[in-house]
Design an enzyme around this catalytic site. Structure first.
Site, PDB file in Angstrom:
ATOM      1  N   ASP A 113     -13.720  -1.735 -10.388  1.00 45.58           N
ATOM      2  CA  ASP A 113     -12.298  -1.944 -10.360  1.00 45.58           C
ATOM      3  C   ASP A 113     -12.078  -3.092  -9.101  1.00 45.58           C
ATOM      4  O   ASP A 113     -10.924  -3.636  -9.295  1.00 45.58           O
ATOM      5  CB  ASP A 113     -11.676  -0.759 -10.179  1.00 45.58           C
ATOM      6  CG  ASP A 113     -11.618  -0.056 -11.343  1.00 45.58           C
ATOM      7  OD1 ASP A 113     -12.028  -0.519 -12.459  1.00 45.58           O
ATOM      8  OD2 ASP A 113     -11.315   1.408 -11.365  1.00 45.58           O
ATOM      9  N   ASP A 155      -7.884  -4.187  -6.864  1.00 48.40           N
ATOM     10  CA  ASP A 155      -7.115  -3.257  -7.782  1.00 48.40           C
ATOM     11  C   ASP A 155      -6.185  -2.383  -6.887  1.00 48.40           C
ATOM     12  O   ASP A 155      -5.351  -2.673  -6.275  1.00 48.40           O
ATOM     13  CB  ASP A 155      -8.021  -2.333  -8.620  1.00 48.40           C
ATOM     14  CG  ASP A 155      -7.377  -1.547  -9.677  1.00 48.40           C
ATOM     15  OD1 ASP A 155      -6.313  -2.045 -10.306  1.00 48.40           O
ATOM     16  OD2 ASP A 155      -7.667  -0.549  -9.767  1.00 48.40           O
ATOM     17  N   ASP A 193      -7.818   4.937  -4.683  1.00 48.69           N
ATOM     18  CA  ASP A 193      -7.611   5.336  -5.975  1.00 48.69           C
ATOM     19  C   ASP A 193      -8.432   6.872  -6.197  1.00 48.69           C
ATOM     20  O   ASP A 193      -9.676   6.640  -5.618  1.00 48.69           O
ATOM     21  CB  ASP A 193      -7.998   4.440  -7.030  1.00 48.69           C
ATOM     22  CG  ASP A 193      -7.247   3.429  -7.504  1.00 48.69           C
ATOM     23  OD1 ASP A 193      -5.981   3.245  -6.742  1.00 48.69           O
ATOM     24  OD2 ASP A 193      -7.180   2.716  -8.358  1.00 48.69           O
ATOM     25  N   ARG A 235       1.822   1.688  -7.170  1.00 54.13           N
ATOM     26  CA  ARG A 235       1.283   2.613  -8.477  1.00 54.13           C
ATOM     27  C   ARG A 235       1.392   4.034  -8.293  1.00 54.13           C
ATOM     28  O   ARG A 235       0.498   4.595  -7.575  1.00 54.13           O
ATOM     29  CB  ARG A 235      -0.067   1.964  -8.718  1.00 54.13           C
ATOM     30  CG  ARG A 235      -0.697   2.215  -9.857  1.00 54.13           C
ATOM     31  CD  ARG A 235      -2.187   1.708 -10.052  1.00 54.13           C
ATOM     32  NE  ARG A 235      -2.659   1.708 -11.327  1.00 54.13           N
ATOM     33  CZ  ARG A 235      -3.807   1.427 -11.734  1.00 54.13           C
ATOM     34  NH1 ARG A 235      -4.262   0.397 -10.875  1.00 54.13           N
ATOM     35  NH2 ARG A 235      -4.269   1.618 -12.995  1.00 54.13           N
TER      36      ARG A 235
END
Length: 380
Positions: free
Chosen positions: A202, A226, A230, A282
């Site tokens: 990613d 990205d 995460d 996000r």
């Protein structure tokens, strides 16, 4: 991504995504919150007596020690939140990275960072000097490792970055992680005995995938392909603290999707981070529980980027039942938080609440977020 929202968290973002996990036994969220609250109160009481005291309970655990370089592994005892039991390489050997190169992702050379992180035994990894490490492929970590950048200016940049996949007990501390790229469609080693074919990555700064007992602390992250950090696919027992995050679009993803049920079992603490200029948030996506308190949200001038709580690609009929609450947050330049769910009950407040702090402490707690300039023989 549709309709991203901007936010700046400054002071203590305490986010809880709570349930159970097969990889790490679930922790009582009330006890976790109370422990962090006691730590903050204890650090505040000592401000008048410790010349280096910051009021940040994680930092005050180790930064007052001028001999931190000789006592590096003390850091492993200083975490709070759901990732507090992350051992990293505690009680393992000290491994010194002397070579900033990344000659071969399949047969890494001794002295390189890649050679260190794939070993089977616990290792506390430090750096011989300032260096920029440009990886050719993802740095796939093995369990029980600490990457400790204190004492040097260490940049992992301009290539694929860190992947923490199906492993446990990892500490990443004191490094700059930026300009991370995608990698893949090639072979990469993840242990002395095994290497495998990797598809396209990613391009995250730190990718946490099916992992547990992870602590990312005092890193400076920016400008990755990205996400900056995460955590997906059932990862749990994670603390993300004291980091400085700037100039990035997809800041953080906690949870893969609403349809991936294991991500509803995730437990994550996010505290004392500085989410700085040029960020677009996000937000988590797997029906998480979020309690936001004592944060500083600075919205951009863009009228359509004022909302902190964007539920990406999810209809209101679903997210209205998600427990997202805000108490004691400082909203600037038109920023606003849309609460939802059943979080108003007294039992919810008791289990998930971190007592709001006065805005005068916002700067104090997070003044030193990001990689520190630690030098041997003096306090960090």
């Amino acid at each position: 991504m549709a309709n991203p929202s901007f936010f700046l968290f400054f002071f203590c973002l305490f986010l809880l995504v709570v349930a159970s996990s097969a990889r790490a036994p679930p922790q009582d969220p009330e006890l976790v919150v109370k422990e962090l609250e006691r730590g903050i109160n204890g650090s505040r009481r000592e401000l008048g007596y410790l010349s280096c005291g910051t009021g940040n309970p994680i930092d005050d655990c180790w930064r007052c020690d001028p001999n931190w370089e000789a006592n590096r592994q003390r850091l492993a005892d200083c975490a709070y939140g759901f990732g507090k039991n992350a051992l990293g390489g505690k009680n393992g050997k000290i491994y010194v990275v002397t070579d900033s190169g990344d000659d071969d992702p399949v047969t890494p050379n001794p002295g390189t960072l890649r050679y260190a992180v794939i070993q089977n035994e616990p290792l506390w990894i430090i750096f011989a000097r300032d260096m920029v490490i440009q990886l050719k492929e993802e740095l796939i970590m093995n369990s029980y490792k600490t990457i400790d950048g204190r004492g040097a200016s260490v940049h992992i940049a301009n290539g694929p970055c860190i992947t923490i996949q199906y492993v446990t007990n990892i500490i990443i501390h004191g490094v700059h992680i930026h300009d991370c790229k995608q990698g893949g469609n090639t072979y990469v080693r993840d242990s002395p005995e095994h290497y495998g074919y990797r598809t396209i990555s990613d391009g995250d700064g730190v990718s946490i995938f099916g992992a547990s007992h992870i602590w990312v602390d005092h890193c400076s992250l920016s400008n990755c392909h990205d996400g900056l950090v995460d955590a997906i696919h059932g990862s749990t027992a994670i603390t993300i603290s004291n980091n400085y995050m700037t100039h990035h679009d997809k800041v953080m993803l906690l949870g893969h999707s609403d349809s991936y049920t294991q991500d509803k079992d995730m437990q994550v603490t996010i505290a004392f981070n500085h989410f700085g200029e040029g960020l677009v948030q996000r937000m988590p996506s797997a029906a998480p529980t979020i309690n936001s308190q004592g944060n500083r949200f600075l919205a951009p001038d863009n009228t359509f980027s004022k909302e902190v709580t964007k539920r990406e690609d999810t209809p209101e009929s679903q997210w209205k039942n998600w427990n997202w609450r805000s108490e004691g947050d400082l909203m600037l330049n038109g920023a606003f938080f849309t609460p939802s769910g059943g979080g108003a009950s007294s039992s919810y407040a008791k289990a998930y609440s971190l007592s709001a702090r006065p805005s005068s402490l916002v700067g104090t707690i997070t003044t030193y977020a990001g990689a520190l300039n630690c030098r041997k023989g003096s306090r960090c």
